[in-house]
Motif scaffolding. Structure first.
Motif, PDB file in Angstrom:
ATOM      1  N   ALA A 149       0.833  -1.208   0.000  1.00 36.24           N
ATOM      2  CA  ALA A 149       0.000   0.000   0.000  1.00 36.24           C
ATOM      3  C   ALA A 149       0.864   1.254   0.000  1.00 36.24           C
ATOM      4  O   ALA A 149       1.835   1.352   0.760  1.00 36.24           O
ATOM      5  N   GLY A 150       0.505   2.206  -0.864  1.00 38.96           N
ATOM      6  CA  GLY A 150       1.231   3.470  -0.937  1.00 38.96           C
ATOM      7  C   GLY A 150       2.394   3.485  -1.902  1.00 38.96           C
ATOM      8  O   GLY A 150       2.923   4.543  -2.226  1.00 38.96           O
ATOM      9  N   GLN A 151       2.836   2.323  -2.371  1.00 41.10           N
ATOM     10  CA  GLN A 151       3.965   2.223  -3.292  1.00 41.10           C
ATOM     11  C   GLN A 151       3.458   2.124  -4.731  1.00 41.10           C
ATOM     12  O   GLN A 151       2.484   1.426  -5.006  1.00 41.10           O
ATOM     13  N   SER A 152       4.117   2.835  -5.647  1.00 42.29           N
ATOM     14  CA  SER A 152       3.757   2.779  -7.065  1.00 42.29           C
ATOM     15  C   SER A 152       4.528   1.660  -7.753  1.00 42.29           C
ATOM     16  O   SER A 152       5.702   1.436  -7.455  1.00 42.29           O
ATOM     17  N   TYR A 153       3.855   0.993  -8.703  1.00 40.40           N
ATOM     18  CA  TYR A 153       4.460  -0.127  -9.412  1.00 40.40           C
ATOM     19  C   TYR A 153       4.200  -0.011 -10.913  1.00 40.40           C
ATOM     20  O   TYR A 153       3.230   0.614 -11.347  1.00 40.40           O
ATOM     21  N   MET A 154       5.077  -0.684 -11.672  1.00 36.51           N
ATOM     22  CA  MET A 154       4.882  -0.821 -13.108  1.00 36.51           C
ATOM     23  C   MET A 154       4.783  -2.310 -13.430  1.00 36.51           C
ATOM     24  O   MET A 154       5.605  -3.106 -12.969  1.00 36.51           O
ATOM     25  N   GLN A 155       3.771  -2.667 -14.214  1.00 35.40           N
ATOM     26  CA  GLN A 155       3.615  -4.054 -14.656  1.00 35.40           C
ATOM     27  C   GLN A 155       3.514  -4.068 -16.173  1.00 35.40           C
ATOM     28  O   GLN A 155       2.633  -3.438 -16.758  1.00 35.40           O
ATOM     29  N   VAL A 156       4.445  -4.742 -16.813  1.00 35.92           N
ATOM     30  CA  VAL A 156       4.530  -4.786 -18.269  1.00 35.92           C
ATOM     31  C   VAL A 156       3.911  -6.079 -18.789  1.00 35.92           C
ATOM     32  O   VAL A 156       4.151  -7.162 -18.244  1.00 35.92           O
ATOM     33  N   SER A 157       3.124  -5.958 -19.839  1.00 35.76           N
ATOM     34  CA  SER A 157       2.470  -7.122 -20.419  1.00 35.76           C
ATOM     35  C   SER A 157       3.394  -7.855 -21.382  1.00 35.76           C
ATOM     36  O   SER A 157       4.122  -7.240 -22.164  1.00 35.76           O
ATOM     37  N   PHE A 158       3.335  -9.188 -21.319  1.00 37.24           N
ATOM     38  CA  PHE A 158       4.023 -10.026 -22.295  1.00 37.24           C
ATOM     39  C   PHE A 158       3.025 -10.809 -23.131  1.00 37.24           C
ATOM     40  O   PHE A 158       3.399 -11.648 -23.938  1.00 37.24           O
ATOM     41  N   ARG A 178      -0.534  -9.984 -18.153  1.00 40.67           N
ATOM     42  CA  ARG A 178      -0.231 -11.417 -18.164  1.00 40.67           C
ATOM     43  C   ARG A 178       1.137 -11.718 -18.768  1.00 40.67           C
ATOM     44  O   ARG A 178       1.753 -10.865 -19.406  1.00 40.67           O
ATOM     45  N   THR A 179       1.598 -12.929 -18.558  1.00 37.73           N
ATOM     46  CA  THR A 179       2.866 -13.387 -19.108  1.00 37.73           C
ATOM     47  C   THR A 179       2.674 -13.796 -20.572  1.00 37.73           C
ATOM     48  O   THR A 179       1.571 -13.693 -21.122  1.00 37.73           O
ATOM     49  N   LYS A 180       3.712 -14.311 -21.180  1.00 39.69           N
ATOM     50  CA  LYS A 180       3.662 -14.689 -22.600  1.00 39.69           C
ATOM     51  C   LYS A 180       2.636 -15.789 -22.868  1.00 39.69           C
ATOM     52  O   LYS A 180       2.061 -15.869 -23.957  1.00 39.69           O
ATOM     53  N   ALA A 181       2.367 -16.624 -21.885  1.00 35.73           N
ATOM     54  CA  ALA A 181       1.401 -17.720 -22.058  1.00 35.73           C
ATOM     55  C   ALA A 181      -0.041 -17.224 -22.044  1.00 35.73           C
ATOM     56  O   ALA A 181      -0.959 -17.992 -22.400  1.00 35.73           O
ATOM     57  N   CYS A 182      -0.240 -15.953 -21.639  1.00 33.42           N
ATOM     58  CA  CYS A 182      -1.574 -15.337 -21.593  1.00 33.42           C
ATOM     59  C   CYS A 182      -2.539 -16.066 -20.661  1.00 33.42           C
ATOM     60  O   CYS A 182      -3.759 -16.030 -20.856  1.00 33.42           O
ATOM     61  N   ASP A 183      -2.004 -16.739 -19.669  1.00 32.48           N
ATOM     62  CA  ASP A 183      -2.839 -17.427 -18.685  1.00 32.48           C
ATOM     63  C   ASP A 183      -3.384 -16.387 -17.709  1.00 32.48           C
ATOM     64  O   ASP A 183      -2.610 -15.707 -17.022  1.00 32.48           O
ATOM     65  N   PRO A 184      -4.707 -16.222 -17.614  1.00 33.78           N
ATOM     66  CA  PRO A 184      -5.259 -15.211 -16.706  1.00 33.78           C
ATOM     67  C   PRO A 184      -4.943 -15.457 -15.243  1.00 33.78           C
ATOM     68  O   PRO A 184      -5.045 -14.551 -14.419  1.00 33.78           O
ATOM     69  N   ALA A 185      -4.546 -16.654 -14.900  1.00 30.74           N
ATOM     70  CA  ALA A 185      -4.218 -16.980 -13.509  1.00 30.74           C
ATOM     71  C   ALA A 185      -2.779 -16.619 -13.161  1.00 30.74           C
ATOM     72  O   ALA A 185      -2.393 -16.664 -11.992  1.00 30.74           O
ATOM     73  N   VAL A 186      -1.996 -16.304 -14.169  1.00 33.39           N
ATOM     74  CA  VAL A 186      -0.577 -15.987 -13.932  1.00 33.39           C
ATOM     75  C   VAL A 186      -0.320 -14.564 -14.420  1.00 33.39           C
ATOM     76  O   VAL A 186      -0.390 -14.292 -15.620  1.00 33.39           O
ATOM     77  N   THR A 187      -0.038 -13.661 -13.505  1.00 33.23           N
ATOM     78  CA  THR A 187       0.212 -12.263 -13.872  1.00 33.23           C
ATOM     79  C   THR A 187       1.703 -12.002 -14.048  1.00 33.23           C
ATOM     80  O   THR A 187       2.552 -12.727 -13.513  1.00 33.23           O
ATOM     81  N   ALA A 188       2.007 -10.963 -14.808  1.00 36.82           N
ATOM     82  CA  ALA A 188       3.395 -10.589 -15.078  1.00 36.82           C
ATOM     83  C   ALA A 188       4.046 -10.004 -13.823  1.00 36.82           C
ATOM     84  O   ALA A 188       3.373  -9.633 -12.859  1.00 36.82           O
ATOM     85  N   GLU A 189       5.354  -9.930 -13.859  1.00 39.62           N
ATOM     86  CA  GLU A 189       6.099  -9.431 -12.704  1.00 39.62           C
ATOM     87  C   GLU A 189       5.757  -7.979 -12.394  1.00 39.62           C
ATOM     88  O   GLU A 189       5.435  -7.189 -13.287  1.00 39.62           O
ATOM     89  N   LEU A 190       5.869  -7.641 -11.135  1.00 42.31           N
ATOM     90  CA  LEU A 190       5.527  -6.317 -10.624  1.00 42.31           C
ATOM     91  C   LEU A 190       6.802  -5.648 -10.142  1.00 42.31           C
ATOM     92  O   LEU A 190       7.532  -6.216  -9.320  1.00 42.31           O
ATOM     93  N   ARG A 191       7.081  -4.469 -10.676  1.00 45.14           N
ATOM     94  CA  ARG A 191       8.328  -3.791 -10.302  1.00 45.14           C
ATOM     95  C   ARG A 191       8.042  -2.427  -9.673  1.00 45.14           C
ATOM     96  O   ARG A 191       7.366  -1.590 -10.273  1.00 45.14           O
ATOM     97  N   PRO A 192       8.577  -2.160  -8.460  1.00 49.22           N
ATOM     98  CA  PRO A 192       8.373  -0.863  -7.808  1.00 49.22           C
ATOM     99  C   PRO A 192       9.016   0.275  -8.598  1.00 49.22           C
ATOM    100  O   PRO A 192      10.095   0.117  -9.187  1.00 49.22           O
ATOM    101  N   ALA A 193       8.345   1.407  -8.624  1.00 53.35           N
ATOM    102  CA  ALA A 193       8.910   2.593  -9.271  1.00 53.35           C
ATOM    103  C   ALA A 193      10.047   3.150  -8.412  1.00 53.35           C
ATOM    104  O   ALA A 193       9.973   3.148  -7.180  1.00 53.35           O
ATOM    105  N   VAL A 194      11.098   3.622  -9.076  1.00 51.60           N
ATOM    106  CA  VAL A 194      12.257   4.180  -8.381  1.00 51.60           C
ATOM    107  C   VAL A 194      12.501   5.597  -8.885  1.00 51.60           C
ATOM    108  O   VAL A 194      12.691   5.814 -10.088  1.00 51.60           O
TER     109      VAL A 194
END
Length: 343
Positions: A149-158, A178-194
């Protein structure tokens, strides 16, 4: 019997006053020599420690700032930034919507931007009047396990089926890329903004009147606010020269103090380059020359600094005419995430 006792008493006689005075004098001379040796050793050790701190701080600063410059503009492992529009957020922006990330059309902030002395920066306490300011923007090189909570993140789609190339914000439900497999149950990595801002402060410990020690400080965006910490003490001056790539091949063609202005008189290698758009000029910065002037923490007995120091400006710094010893440290750092794509 009496005679024998008298002879014995004479044989047991102590030191004479003259002998005692000679012994005391020799002892005092020896103590004086030992005291002088101790003072000289202590002074030499103090000078060595003083100089070692200055060397360590100077080198640490150019290495730390250099590594941050190399990471500037990293917005995940995909090539989102290569086709995105570039924005220039406000220096002290903290809210997710003001940090320069827009998913449609794809927009990312400048990875690196500098500000001249005299810039108003309320998020930078105790900012030295003559300090240049360097802002680094990117995302973390280490993905987060979950949003905080309170932290900004970037999530890039594959996934080619996602409606946008990335999402940016502080709301956990929004992170559905989502990741390259486009599986709705598996989300792409989440990276904190710096966001990290380097600047010179007039003090290290600034409570009350402050200690008066010039210090390089870093303001880092964390939890929606800037947290300020000291990087190294005794950093009296810092000058940054920005290498601008004029022909889009990844290599800097000339170095300037302010890419935001018309530098055609200085940069003549590519006469056709258009200097009229400040944002485009900053976008074309592919390397930075870091020049740092570090001084000792304490004055040196019998030393007067009458030297001048070349930090890459039109005029040299100094002489300071005080008892502090100084040295210039320099390094060239390359913006790998900008120059690499062009190569």
């Amino acid at each position: 019997m009496n005679r024998q006792r008298i002879v014995t008493r004479h044989r047991q006689g102590g030191m004479s006053l003259i002998e005692l005075m000679v012994g005391m004098t020799l002892g005092l001379l020896l103590l004086t020599a030992l005291g002088s040796l101790y003072f000289s050793t202590t002074r030499s050790r103090s000078e060595f420690s003083n100089s070692a701190e200055q060397v360590e701080n100077g080198r640490y600063v150019v290495d730390t700032v250099g590594r941050e410059i190399e990471l500037a503009g990293f917005f995940g492992v995909s090539s989102v930034a290569s086709g995105a529009t570039v924005a220039s957020p406000a220096l002290c922006a903290t809210s997710p919507g003001a940090l320069g990330f827009v998913n449609s059309p794809a927009t990312v902030p400048l990875g690196l931007q500098g500000y001249a002395p005299g810039t108003v920066a309320p998020c930078l306490p105790n900012l030295a009047p003559a300090s240049e300011i360097l802002v680094i923007r990117r995302v973390s090189t280490t993905p987060a396990a979950a949003a905080t909570a309170g932290q900004s993140y970037m999530q890039v789609s594959f996934c080619a089926n996602d409606a946008t190339s990335f999402v940016f914000g502080a709301s956990a439900p929004a992170f559905t890329m989502r990741t390259k497999a486009c599986d709705p149950a598996v989300t792409a990595e989440l990276r904190p903004a710096v966001v990290r801002i380097f600047y010179l402060a007039t003090c290290d410990v600034c409570s009350g009147a402050g200690d008066g020690v010039p210090t390089l400080k870093m303001a880092e965006l964390s939890g929606g606010a800037f947290q300020v910490n000291s990087v190294a003490q005794g950093i009296q001056d810092m000058h940054l020269s920005y290498g601008v790539d004029l022909d889009n091949n990844g290599s800097a063609d000339c170095y300037v103090s302010d890419p935001g202005v018309n530098n055609s008189a200085i940069c003549t290698t590519v006469p056709a380059y258009d200097w009229t758009t400040a944002l485009a000029n900053w976008q074309n910065v592919t390397s930075v020359r870091i020049n740092v002037l570090a001084r000792t923490q304490r004055t040196s007995l019998g030393w007067t600094d009458s030297r001048t120091y070349d930090l890459g400006r039109a005029t040299a710094s100094g002489p300071f005419n005080d008892g502090f010893k100084r040295h210039v440290y320099a390094r060239v750092a390359r913006l790998a995430n900008v120059a690499g794509r062009r190569e």
